[in-house]
Motif scaffolding. Structure first.
Motif, short mmCIF file in Angstrom:
data_model
loop_
_atom_site.label_atom_id
_atom_site.label_comp_id
_atom_site.label_asym_id
_atom_site.label_seq_id
_atom_site.Cartn_x
_atom_site.Cartn_y
_atom_site.Cartn_z
N PHE A 153 -50.89 0.12 11.01
CA PHE A 153 -50.31 0.01 12.34
C PHE A 153 -48.80 -0.06 12.23
O PHE A 153 -48.23 -1.03 11.72
CB PHE A 153 -50.83 -1.22 13.09
CG PHE A 153 -50.21 -1.34 14.46
CD1 PHE A 153 -50.48 -0.39 15.44
CD2 PHE A 153 -49.31 -2.34 14.75
CE1 PHE A 153 -49.88 -0.46 16.69
CE2 PHE A 153 -48.69 -2.43 15.99
CZ PHE A 153 -48.98 -1.49 16.96
N HIS A 154 -48.13 0.98 12.74
CA HIS A 154 -46.68 1.13 12.60
C HIS A 154 -46.21 2.04 13.74
O HIS A 154 -46.53 3.22 13.77
CB HIS A 154 -46.36 1.76 11.24
CG HIS A 154 -44.92 1.76 10.86
ND1 HIS A 154 -43.88 1.92 11.75
CD2 HIS A 154 -44.33 1.63 9.64
CE1 HIS A 154 -42.73 1.88 11.10
NE2 HIS A 154 -42.97 1.70 9.81
N ILE A 155 -45.50 1.46 14.69
CA ILE A 155 -44.94 2.28 15.77
C ILE A 155 -43.42 2.10 15.81
O ILE A 155 -42.79 2.15 16.86
CB ILE A 155 -45.58 1.94 17.14
CG1 ILE A 155 -45.44 0.45 17.49
CG2 ILE A 155 -47.04 2.37 17.17
CD1 ILE A 155 -45.88 0.12 18.91
N GLY A 156 -42.86 1.92 14.61
CA GLY A 156 -41.41 1.75 14.52
C GLY A 156 -40.64 2.93 15.06
O GLY A 156 -39.49 2.79 15.50
N GLY A 157 -41.25 4.11 15.05
CA GLY A 157 -40.58 5.29 15.58
C GLY A 157 -40.39 5.25 17.09
O GLY A 157 -39.65 6.07 17.64
N LEU A 158 -41.03 4.29 17.75
CA LEU A 158 -40.89 4.14 19.20
C LEU A 158 -39.98 2.98 19.56
O LEU A 158 -39.78 2.68 20.75
CB LEU A 158 -42.26 3.93 19.85
CG LEU A 158 -43.29 5.04 19.61
CD1 LEU A 158 -44.63 4.68 20.23
CD2 LEU A 158 -42.79 6.37 20.16
N ALA A 159 -39.42 2.30 18.56
CA ALA A 159 -38.50 1.20 18.83
C ALA A 159 -37.19 1.74 19.40
O ALA A 159 -36.80 2.89 19.14
CB ALA A 159 -38.23 0.41 17.55
N GLY A 160 -36.53 0.91 20.16
CA GLY A 160 -35.22 1.27 20.68
C GLY A 160 -35.23 2.05 21.97
O GLY A 160 -34.17 2.47 22.45
N LEU A 161 -36.41 2.24 22.57
CA LEU A 161 -36.47 2.98 23.83
C LEU A 161 -35.83 2.16 24.95
O LEU A 161 -36.14 0.98 25.12
CB LEU A 161 -37.91 3.29 24.20
CG LEU A 161 -38.69 4.25 23.30
CD1 LEU A 161 -40.13 4.36 23.77
CD2 LEU A 161 -38.04 5.63 23.28
N ASP A 162 -34.95 2.80 25.71
CA ASP A 162 -34.44 2.14 26.91
C ASP A 162 -35.43 2.39 28.05
O ASP A 162 -36.49 3.00 27.86
CB ASP A 162 -33.04 2.63 27.26
CG ASP A 162 -32.97 4.14 27.50
OD1 ASP A 162 -34.04 4.79 27.64
OD2 ASP A 162 -31.84 4.68 27.54
N ALA A 163 -35.11 1.91 29.24
CA ALA A 163 -36.04 2.03 30.36
C ALA A 163 -36.39 3.48 30.65
O ALA A 163 -37.54 3.82 30.93
CB ALA A 163 -35.44 1.36 31.60
N GLU A 164 -35.40 4.36 30.55
CA GLU A 164 -35.64 5.77 30.83
C GLU A 164 -36.52 6.40 29.76
O GLU A 164 -37.46 7.15 30.06
CB GLU A 164 -34.31 6.52 30.94
CG GLU A 164 -34.46 7.97 31.36
CD GLU A 164 -33.12 8.68 31.51
OE1 GLU A 164 -33.13 9.92 31.64
OE2 GLU A 164 -32.08 7.99 31.48
N GLY A 165 -36.22 6.11 28.50
CA GLY A 165 -37.04 6.65 27.42
C GLY A 165 -38.46 6.13 27.45
O GLY A 165 -39.42 6.86 27.17
N TYR A 166 -38.61 4.86 27.80
CA TYR A 166 -39.93 4.25 27.93
C TYR A 166 -40.71 4.93 29.06
O TYR A 166 -41.90 5.21 28.92
CB TYR A 166 -39.73 2.77 28.21
CG TYR A 166 -40.95 1.91 28.38
CD1 TYR A 166 -41.78 1.62 27.32
CD2 TYR A 166 -41.24 1.35 29.63
CE1 TYR A 166 -42.88 0.78 27.48
CE2 TYR A 166 -42.33 0.51 29.81
CZ TYR A 166 -43.16 0.23 28.73
OH TYR A 166 -44.23 -0.60 28.90
N ASP A 167 -40.04 5.25 30.14
CA ASP A 167 -40.69 5.89 31.26
C ASP A 167 -41.14 7.30 30.90
O ASP A 167 -42.14 7.79 31.43
CB ASP A 167 -39.75 5.92 32.46
CG ASP A 167 -40.49 6.17 33.76
OD1 ASP A 167 -41.47 5.46 34.03
OD2 ASP A 167 -40.11 7.09 34.50
#
Length: 898
Positions: free
Chosen positions: A524-538
């Protein structure tokens, strides 16, 4: 238009939600998302009916508090949260953190799950937090960890399509995971040589298109797969290189399988299937390399569930059949975010980011990352034990979130009593009238589907966004916000979250934290999704973890033949068969099996509000073999009482040869708001698997006896009815209609004044437009109330069970004004036009009744499901009704032959 994710089963279907415009603001349109990898545009009937469940009727819109006398009042959020934090602090100071517990849900979003686990395990310093996912998939978790060193589902839905053989074990996939089933059926149409085997004591809808059905005895799965393991070894079907280089424990697992009667004859006897059928299954498995074995609650919900899981995995490890397209064991989950909860340590014996609570180095890692003042040092209480601790006073504060344990847990009456004994019960829910919320001191209004923002992870490790597209109703708040506010009131730092993307970012960073260190590596590793701002998360689109780098995702695990035990190898686990703990006897001679039905979800707090979903199987029922019914002295269609050592319920009997002898089946869904006495959880024995803590929902000894009544009734009303005191019928069920409520009733003793009883019940004592036939010579009573030609209510009572057609009455209540012919029909208790009776609903997606389908078959000479679909649309959406349509085609054929 908003792309989001369905809130029901673990398939995790993508949904496109389009709210209405200014001219029709309440007209929400729901469609399947063609770009979502899970469903590719398909939706089952529950997903398609989501728009019917988002209304605010009955919603809790402000916090609620009850005093010692049970009197409730709405209060401000500040007052409610102050009460929670103050009482929690007092209890911790007096009794320690182990006196506080949380019981959460696979219907929470991952962000909610993360925050509450962070608070409990990292700041309160206890692991007394468990989840209703314990009830459906914790045996799979324990089995995965024993086999692979981590809780991992290696494959994906595409593997089911690419497999040459799919074995469905303890899974009524056609009803419980319809979109996966439709993908499977489509692949079989494209490749007719594909084979499907169903292993299930019951003959379910899933069996209709299977090439083989093994109706094994309940609880005999370990015998079955130990026998398969022995067969594979004897016939040389083993990947010796893979076993030698990438596994351990094969010799021990084989020794146990042989010792417990691995020979065909012994296995066939233990499983209750013919030797020839068993041998055919074993030979088919042996000669087919691309095999996927799908297992679900029929395997997991057992006192030996973990061993059942490992007996299945053993056969795949022994043959090296995993990590490649079209092969592997596949656990399919029941809840929308059971997997997400596992990722953040939602179970009482796990830590966030797939780290282990009983590993000191793992505890230190999480505590360092969180910067928390403490960390739970030992596993907490699992669900059944947790409520036992509430009952005996060891736990004095309990917060329940997004679940209804008074209905869903085993020995559910004891659960209710436990809540009544508890000093502080907090419930976060959409509604204040659930069985569990009724016992709470504080009820907090939560956001529901369409209103909350976050992520979920489905059965194939696909992480998807669930987005808000509706305004927050009243003062309802996200669950993570309520938990964070209580944490702040307790004086804890680390809960300054303002938006869900901030929580997701922390979750992603923890998954990557020291993931490459010795002893810390995990899939389990989702480090590539770290650092998303609100827009990127959306903008986040569905992706399968691991996601170690941005833009990557991993459709399939184990391709590198590396696992997550310390030596990098998988484990074959010895699994000795054992019988269920509670055996039947002369007093309780039948085995109760519980499960889901096609159109309902969990305890019906949401799906029960959708008219379309209530129309297929509207009443609680018990299925039973006709011969068994004869022995018990009960008749098809009559009311019966089902009782165990723990509780009892009343339901309507459905006799079917699809139910094995000596067993009964009862659905899990009905609650005390929808029926007088239909909570099957009250009957279920509280025995659990010793490793996983998952309850034995599939094997409770019960007895079935007649439930005699003197009269039957059906009442329709535009508003809810109240049954109180001596006037309450012995049996009632409330069914949601389109603009009305339907009540099925039965009572004891003679109704001396049925006209007065009906008018009082419906609130029409002074109603001038009351059409009343009164009692006729047969004792039937018929009445209806109208206003300006619109039907407001009706009541039909009879000493016999024969009552007016419900489909006809449903249609009358959909009219703005009834006709003169309709009024005549209301007085007669039947339509003057037989065509008005479309029959019981078969296809919920298009509201097509049994009579409509039979007429189409007869009038058009239809001989196929596809032909019926072209004629009346039935069966052309989710396909769950196709087995019933086939049965109607056969019924029409036999009738014509007669």
């Amino acid at each position: 238009m908003t792309c989001t994710t369905c809130p029901y089963c673990g398939v995790g279907c993508g949904v496109i939600a389009t709210p209405g415009d200014e001219s029709a603001p309440n007209r929400l349109r729901i469609e399947g998302d063609p770009d979502h990898p899970a469903n590719q545009g398909r939706l089952c009937v529950k997903g398609a009916a989501l728009a019917e469940t988002v209304g605010l009727e009955g919603r809790l819109l402000r916090p609620l508090m009850r005093d010692d006398d049970g009197q409730a009042q709405t209060v401000s959020w500040d007052r409610a949260l102050d009460r929670v934090a103050t009482d929690m602090r007092r209890i911790i100071d007096q009794h320690g953190p182990e006196a506080v517990a949380f019981y959460v849900s696979g219907q929470l979003l991952t962000e909610d799950y993360y925050v509450v686990n962070k608070l409990v395990k990292g700041w309160l310093g206890t692991a007394n937090i468990d989840t209703n996912s314990r009830l459906c998939m914790s045996s799979a978790v324990a089995g995965h960890k024993r086999a692979f060193g981590e809780d991992l589902v290696g494959g994906n839905y595409q593997d089911l399509e690419e497999a040459d053989l799919v074995v469905l074990v303890g899974s009524n996939t056609a009803w419980c995971h319809p979109i996966v089933y439709q993908r499977l059926m489509q692949s079989r149409r494209e490749r007719p040589e594909k084979r499907i085997v169903v292993v299930d004591p019951r003959r379910t809808a899933t069996c209709e298109q299977a090439d083989m059905h093994l109706p094994v005895k309940a609880g005999s799965d370990v015998w079955l797969f130990n026998g398969l393991l022995t067969y594979l070894e004897e016939h040389g079907v083993v990947d010796t290189g893979f076993v030698a280089n990438h596994t351990g424990g094969a010799a021990e697992a084989l020794a146990v399988a042989r010792a417990d009667g691995g020979r065909l004859e012994a296995v066939a006897k233990a499983c209750g299937v013919p030797v020839a059928q068993l041998q055919a299954f074993y030979a088919l498995f042996a000669r087919t390399r691309k095999v996927v074995t799908v297992f679900s609650q029929g395997v997991n919900q057992s006192s030996s569930g973990t061993d059942k899981v490992n007996s299945i995995i053993n056969c795949h490890l022994f043959t090296g059949r995993l990590g490649e397209p079209g092969m592997g064991p596949f656990s399919i989950t029941g809840q929308p975010n059971a997997m997400g909860g596992r990722e953040v340590g939602g179970l009482a014996n796990t830590l966030a980011a797939h780290l282990e609570l009983d590993e000191p180095a793992h505890r230190q890692l999480v505590q360092e990352f969180w910067g928390s003042p403490s960390i739970a040092r030992e596993p907490g209480l699992k669900a059944v034990d947790l409520f036992d601790a509430v009952h005996d006073g060891r736990i004095k504060a309990l917060w329940v979130m997004a679940t209804n344990p008074v209905v869903s847990l085993p020995d559910a009456d004891r659960v209710r009593e436990a809540l009544r004994r508890c000093e502080l019960v907090v419930v976060s829910d959409l509604f204040a009238d659930t069985d569990t919320a009724a016992e709470a001191r504080v009820v907090l209004p939560a956001l529901g589907w369409g209103e909350k923002d976050g992520t979920v992870t489905n059965s194939e490790r696909c992480l998807s966004r669930q987005k808000a597209f509706l305004p927050s109703p009243g003062e309802a708040k996200p669950d993570w916000w309520a938990v964070s506010e209580v944490a702040r009131r307790l004086g804890f730092e680390g809960f300054g979250f303002e938006q869900p993307h901030q929580i997701f970012d922390e979750h992603a960073r923890l998954s990557a934290w020291r993931n490459d260190d010795d002893g810390m590596r995990r899939a389990f590793h989702i480090g590539g999704l770290a650092g998303l701002d609100a827009e990127g998360y959306d903008r986040l689109r569905p992706c399968q973890w691991p996601v170690p780098q941005a833009g990557e995702h991993t459709p399939r695990l184990f391709q590198d033949r590396r696992f997550f035990h310390g030596d990098g190898k998988a484990r074959l686990v010895p699994t000795a068969p054992r019988a269920p703990v509670n055996a039947v006897d002369d007093e309780f001679p039948l085995v109760l099996n519980t499960g889901r039905i096609r159109d309902q979800w969990h305890t019906m707090t949401r799906t029960g509000r959708a008219p379309r979903l209530a129309s297929h199987l509207p009443e609680p029922f018990v299925e039973m073999h006709p011969y068994e019914a004869m022995l018990c002295g009960v008749q098809d269609g009559a009311l019966v009482r089902v009782a165990s050592r723990w509780g009892a319920m009343v339901a309507r009997l459905r006799c079917t040869a699809d139910q094995p002898r000596r067993t009964v089946f009862v659905p899990i869904h009905w609650n005390d708001q929808r029926a007088s006495d239909a909570r099957v959880g009250a009957l279920v024995n509280p025995v659990v698997d010793p490793l996983s803590g998952e309850p034995e929902f599939k094997h409770t000894p019960v007895m079935v006896s007649p439930f005699p009544v003197d009269w039957h009734g059906v009442v329709y009303s535009r508003s809810p009815l109240q049954f109180e005191g001596s006037e309450a019928p012995a049996y009632w069920v409330c069914i949601q209609g389109d603009g009305f409520l339907r009540y099925e009733l039965a009572g004891r003793g003679r109704l001396e004044e049925p006209h007065q009883w009906s008018r009082s019940l419906l609130g029409f004592e002074q109603q001038p437009q009351w059409l009343e036939v009164g009692e006729d010579s047969a004792g039937d009573y018929r009445a209806a109330a109208l206003a300006e030609g619109r039907l407001l209510a009706c009541a039909y009572l009879s000493p016999r069970a024969e009552l007016p057609s419900r489909s006809w009455l449903n249609r009358l209540f959909g009219k703005e004004r009834v006709s003169e012919a309709d009024v005549v029909g209301l007085k007669l208790g039947r339509s003057v036009d037989p065509a008005d009776d479309v029959g019981a609903t078969v296809c919920s997606c298009f509201s097509v009744g049994r009579n409509t389908i039979l007429d189409a078959i007869r009038d058009n000479g239809l001989t196929s499901v596809e032909g019926v679909g072209r004629c009346v649309s039935a069966g052309t959406n989710c396909g769950s009704c196709q087995p019933e349509i086939r049965a109607l085609i056969e019924e029409a054929r036999l009738a014509e032959g007669a």
